[in-house]
Design a protein around this motif. Structure first.
Motif, short mmCIF file in Angstrom:
data_model
loop_
_atom_site.label_atom_id
_atom_site.label_comp_id
_atom_site.label_asym_id
_atom_site.label_seq_id
_atom_site.Cartn_x
_atom_site.Cartn_y
_atom_site.Cartn_z
N ILE A 34 0.74 -0.82 -0.37
CA ILE A 34 0.34 -0.13 -0.13
C ILE A 34 0.88 1.30 -0.41
O ILE A 34 0.80 2.05 -1.13
CB ILE A 34 -1.03 -0.23 1.52
CG1 ILE A 34 -2.05 -0.80 1.60
CG2 ILE A 34 -2.19 1.08 1.48
CD1 ILE A 34 -3.38 -0.91 0.31
N GLN A 35 1.73 1.44 0.40
CA GLN A 35 2.52 2.37 1.06
C GLN A 35 3.29 3.01 -0.25
O GLN A 35 3.53 3.87 -0.96
CB GLN A 35 3.66 2.03 1.87
CG GLN A 35 3.15 2.00 3.42
CD GLN A 35 5.08 2.23 4.28
OE1 GLN A 35 5.69 1.47 4.56
NE2 GLN A 35 4.03 2.49 5.33
N VAL A 36 4.09 1.53 -1.27
CA VAL A 36 4.70 1.92 -2.53
C VAL A 36 3.37 1.94 -3.55
O VAL A 36 4.09 3.36 -4.39
CB VAL A 36 4.98 0.22 -2.99
CG1 VAL A 36 5.37 0.58 -4.51
CG2 VAL A 36 6.13 0.06 -2.51
N ALA A 37 2.46 1.40 -3.49
CA ALA A 37 1.06 1.92 -4.59
C ALA A 37 1.09 3.90 -4.17
O ALA A 37 0.46 4.72 -5.47
CB ALA A 37 -0.16 1.52 -4.37
N ASN A 38 0.45 4.04 -2.88
CA ASN A 38 0.80 5.36 -2.22
C ASN A 38 1.41 6.44 -2.80
O ASN A 38 1.27 7.47 -3.59
CB ASN A 38 0.08 5.48 -0.62
CG ASN A 38 -1.19 5.06 -0.47
OD1 ASN A 38 -2.47 4.50 -1.71
ND2 ASN A 38 -1.40 4.33 0.48
N ARG A 39 3.05 6.04 -2.69
CA ARG A 39 3.92 6.74 -3.14
C ARG A 39 3.94 7.02 -4.73
O ARG A 39 4.60 7.88 -5.23
CB ARG A 39 5.43 6.17 -3.06
CG ARG A 39 6.28 7.49 -3.01
CD ARG A 39 7.94 6.45 -2.73
NE ARG A 39 8.22 6.89 -1.11
CZ ARG A 39 9.03 6.73 -0.90
NH1 ARG A 39 10.17 6.79 -1.09
NH2 ARG A 39 9.17 6.89 0.61
N ALA A 40 3.46 6.24 -5.19
CA ALA A 40 3.63 5.90 -6.77
C ALA A 40 2.71 6.58 -7.44
O ALA A 40 2.80 7.34 -8.22
CB ALA A 40 3.69 4.11 -7.54
N HIS A 54 7.14 6.50 -20.69
CA HIS A 54 6.69 4.68 -21.03
C HIS A 54 7.40 4.08 -20.55
O HIS A 54 7.72 2.78 -19.76
CB HIS A 54 6.22 4.24 -22.17
CG HIS A 54 7.18 4.29 -23.00
ND1 HIS A 54 7.93 6.12 -23.49
CD2 HIS A 54 8.79 3.26 -23.46
CE1 HIS A 54 8.46 5.40 -24.69
NE2 HIS A 54 8.97 4.01 -24.90
N ILE A 55 9.10 4.45 -20.19
CA ILE A 55 10.00 3.87 -19.02
C ILE A 55 10.69 3.52 -18.21
O ILE A 55 10.74 2.89 -17.86
CB ILE A 55 11.18 4.26 -20.58
CG1 ILE A 55 11.59 3.44 -22.06
CG2 ILE A 55 12.90 3.31 -19.29
CD1 ILE A 55 12.69 4.16 -22.28
N ASN A 56 10.14 4.32 -17.40
CA ASN A 56 10.53 4.99 -16.29
C ASN A 56 9.10 5.36 -15.36
O ASN A 56 8.62 6.05 -15.63
CB ASN A 56 11.41 6.09 -15.75
CG ASN A 56 12.02 6.19 -14.27
OD1 ASN A 56 11.27 5.09 -13.62
ND2 ASN A 56 12.54 7.01 -13.62
N LYS A 57 8.58 3.79 -15.17
CA LYS A 57 7.00 4.28 -14.72
C LYS A 57 7.29 4.51 -13.02
O LYS A 57 7.87 3.93 -12.24
CB LYS A 57 6.52 2.30 -14.53
CG LYS A 57 6.43 2.29 -15.72
CD LYS A 57 5.10 2.63 -16.48
CE LYS A 57 4.72 2.93 -17.77
NZ LYS A 57 3.58 3.31 -18.65
N PRO A 58 5.80 5.01 -12.08
CA PRO A 58 5.71 5.57 -10.96
C PRO A 58 6.12 4.48 -10.25
O PRO A 58 6.58 4.59 -9.34
CB PRO A 58 4.36 6.66 -11.08
CG PRO A 58 4.27 6.86 -12.28
CD PRO A 58 4.93 5.64 -13.43
N ILE A 59 5.94 3.54 -10.52
CA ILE A 59 5.81 2.63 -9.25
C ILE A 59 6.95 2.10 -9.73
O ILE A 59 7.08 1.60 -7.71
CB ILE A 59 4.27 0.86 -9.66
CG1 ILE A 59 4.70 0.39 -8.73
CG2 ILE A 59 5.23 0.41 -11.48
CD1 ILE A 59 4.28 0.72 -7.68
#
Length: 78
Positions: A34-40, A54-59
């Motif tokens: 959840i923390q990773v998803a919220n940060r992304a 498209h190369i460097n996704k927030p996740i």
């Protein structure tokens, strides 16, 4: 500029390794997910320029940043 913004090519093995490392270090896998998803999600809305990246996704950036923060606490203290 943050080193995660400068990624040109994704090393999938490294991403997998870092993800596994993060999950192993976490006391609660659900909570860290959840923390990773919220940060992304937060990163996605704060940084408009990454929408077309498209190369460097927030996740991926969120995972790499969180692993570094946990394994190298001196990064945060600087």
């Amino acid at each position: 500029m943050n080193k995660y913004y400068e990624l040109k090519r994704i090393d999938l093995k490294n991403i997998t390794y870092k993800t596994e490392e993060l999950l192993e270090l976490a006391n609660n896998r659900y909570k860290i997910t959840i923390q990773v998803a919220n940060r992304a999600k937060r990163s996605k809305y704060e940084d408009i320029d990454i929408i077309d990246d498209h190369i460097n996704k927030p996740i991926i950036r969120a995972i790499l940043e969180m692993v570094d923060e946990i394994t190298q606490p001196e990064i945060i203290s600087d």
